[in-house]
Motif scaffolding. Structure first.
Motif, mmCIF file in Angstrom:
data_model
loop_
_atom_site.group_PDB
_atom_site.id
_atom_site.type_symbol
_atom_site.label_atom_id
_atom_site.label_comp_id
_atom_site.label_asym_id
_atom_site.label_seq_id
_atom_site.Cartn_x
_atom_site.Cartn_y
_atom_site.Cartn_z
ATOM 1 N N ASN A 72 33.644 51.259 60.181
ATOM 2 C CA ASN A 72 34.593 50.507 60.986
ATOM 3 C C ASN A 72 34.783 51.241 62.315
ATOM 4 O O ASN A 72 35.462 52.272 62.375
ATOM 5 C CB ASN A 72 35.914 50.361 60.234
ATOM 6 C CG ASN A 72 36.862 49.415 60.921
ATOM 7 O OD1 ASN A 72 37.015 49.450 62.144
ATOM 8 N ND2 ASN A 72 37.501 48.575 60.132
ATOM 9 N N LYS A 74 36.404 50.486 65.074
ATOM 10 C CA LYS A 74 37.772 50.549 65.604
ATOM 11 C C LYS A 74 38.594 51.598 64.873
ATOM 12 O O LYS A 74 39.310 52.378 65.501
ATOM 13 C CB LYS A 74 38.460 49.185 65.493
ATOM 14 C CG LYS A 74 37.977 48.179 66.491
ATOM 15 C CD LYS A 74 38.728 46.876 66.344
ATOM 16 C CE LYS A 74 38.144 45.812 67.261
ATOM 17 N NZ LYS A 74 38.807 44.514 67.086
ATOM 18 N N ASN A 75 38.500 51.609 63.542
ATOM 19 C CA ASN A 75 39.253 52.609 62.767
ATOM 20 C C ASN A 75 38.828 54.023 63.129
ATOM 21 O O ASN A 75 39.668 54.914 63.276
ATOM 22 C CB ASN A 75 39.082 52.386 61.274
ATOM 23 C CG ASN A 75 39.954 51.279 60.752
ATOM 24 O OD1 ASN A 75 40.791 50.720 61.453
ATOM 25 N ND2 ASN A 75 39.746 50.931 59.495
ATOM 26 N N HIS A 76 37.511 54.228 63.258
ATOM 27 C CA HIS A 76 37.014 55.560 63.591
ATOM 28 C C HIS A 76 37.548 56.008 64.953
ATOM 29 O O HIS A 76 38.012 57.142 65.101
ATOM 30 C CB HIS A 76 35.481 55.570 63.566
ATOM 31 C CG HIS A 76 34.893 56.914 63.837
ATOM 32 N ND1 HIS A 76 35.153 58.017 63.045
ATOM 33 C CD2 HIS A 76 34.060 57.344 64.820
ATOM 34 C CE1 HIS A 76 34.505 59.060 63.524
ATOM 35 N NE2 HIS A 76 33.834 58.675 64.608
ATOM 36 N N CYS A 111 42.393 61.033 57.252
ATOM 37 C CA CYS A 111 41.671 59.758 57.425
ATOM 38 C C CYS A 111 40.228 60.006 57.852
ATOM 39 O O CYS A 111 39.309 59.316 57.389
ATOM 40 C CB CYS A 111 42.382 58.866 58.435
ATOM 41 S SG CYS A 111 43.911 58.159 57.821
ATOM 42 N N GLU A 115 37.020 58.901 55.715
ATOM 43 C CA GLU A 115 35.903 58.125 56.264
ATOM 44 C C GLU A 115 34.574 58.684 55.771
ATOM 45 O O GLU A 115 33.686 57.936 55.374
ATOM 46 C CB GLU A 115 35.886 58.204 57.794
ATOM 47 C CG GLU A 115 36.780 57.300 58.524
ATOM 48 C CD GLU A 115 36.524 57.392 60.016
ATOM 49 O OE1 GLU A 115 36.272 56.331 60.611
ATOM 50 O OE2 GLU A 115 36.563 58.501 60.583
#
Length: 171
Positions: A72, A74-76, A111, A115
């Motif tokens: 992802n 955006k999440n990264h 987080c 990941e």
């Protein structure tokens, strides 16, 4: 050209930024936010967080793309941006917000580690094994000192960026 820039980042900039705390604090007791907030070096703290997070972002991205791992984006990006922003929060005397910068940093680093557990299996290759051993050592150091010290932060920032950088250029 990009390879040259990444070498400058990992072996020069990261080395300098991770060496400076040895001159300013007891790295086995104090942490990086102490340098930024109590010793009044917020620019150093920002540069250290920015350099570390940029490495985490870019090198991870390149490795995942190399192995065609869906991640992802955006999440990264938000996780790495969160690492920088959390270090930019000043210490606050209000009890509820006193350690907000610490808890947000922990959250975003956790987080980032999560990941990696989601996207890259431990058994992929020797680089992934070294990466996960490095994370394990980071936890050991944190528990050994009883809290997140400058040493823990320096160790994780420096070794993670070196390992990811090395992995990125391996075939």
């Amino acid at each position: 050209m990009m390879k040259f820039i990444t070498y400058i980042h990992v072996y020069l900039i990261q080395t300098i930024l991770n060496f400076l705390p040895f001159c300013w604090i007891d790295i086995f007791y104090d942490n990086q936010t102490y340098i930024g907030n109590q010793l009044h070096h917020p620019i150093y703290l920002f540069l250290w967080a920015f350099s570390s997070a940029i490495g985490f972002y870019y090198y991870s991205k390149k490795i995942w793309e190399k192995y065609n791992v869906y991640y992802n984006k955006k999440n990264h990006a938000l996780i790495c941006l969160g690492m920088i922003l959390s270090c930019s929060i000043p210490y606050n005397d209000i009890t509820l917000l006193k350690d907000l910068h610490v808890w947000l940093s922990i959250l975003f680093v956790a987080c980032f580690i999560l990941e990696w557990f989601l996207y890259i299996p431990v058994h992929l290759n020797k680089n992934s094994i070294l990466f996960f051993i490095n994370i394990g050592l980071s936890f050991v150091f944190t528990f050994m000192f009883g809290h997140i010290t400058g040493f823990c932060e320096i160790y994780f920032s420096f070794t993670t960026n070196i390992l990811l950088h090395h992995w990125m250029f391996q075939d």
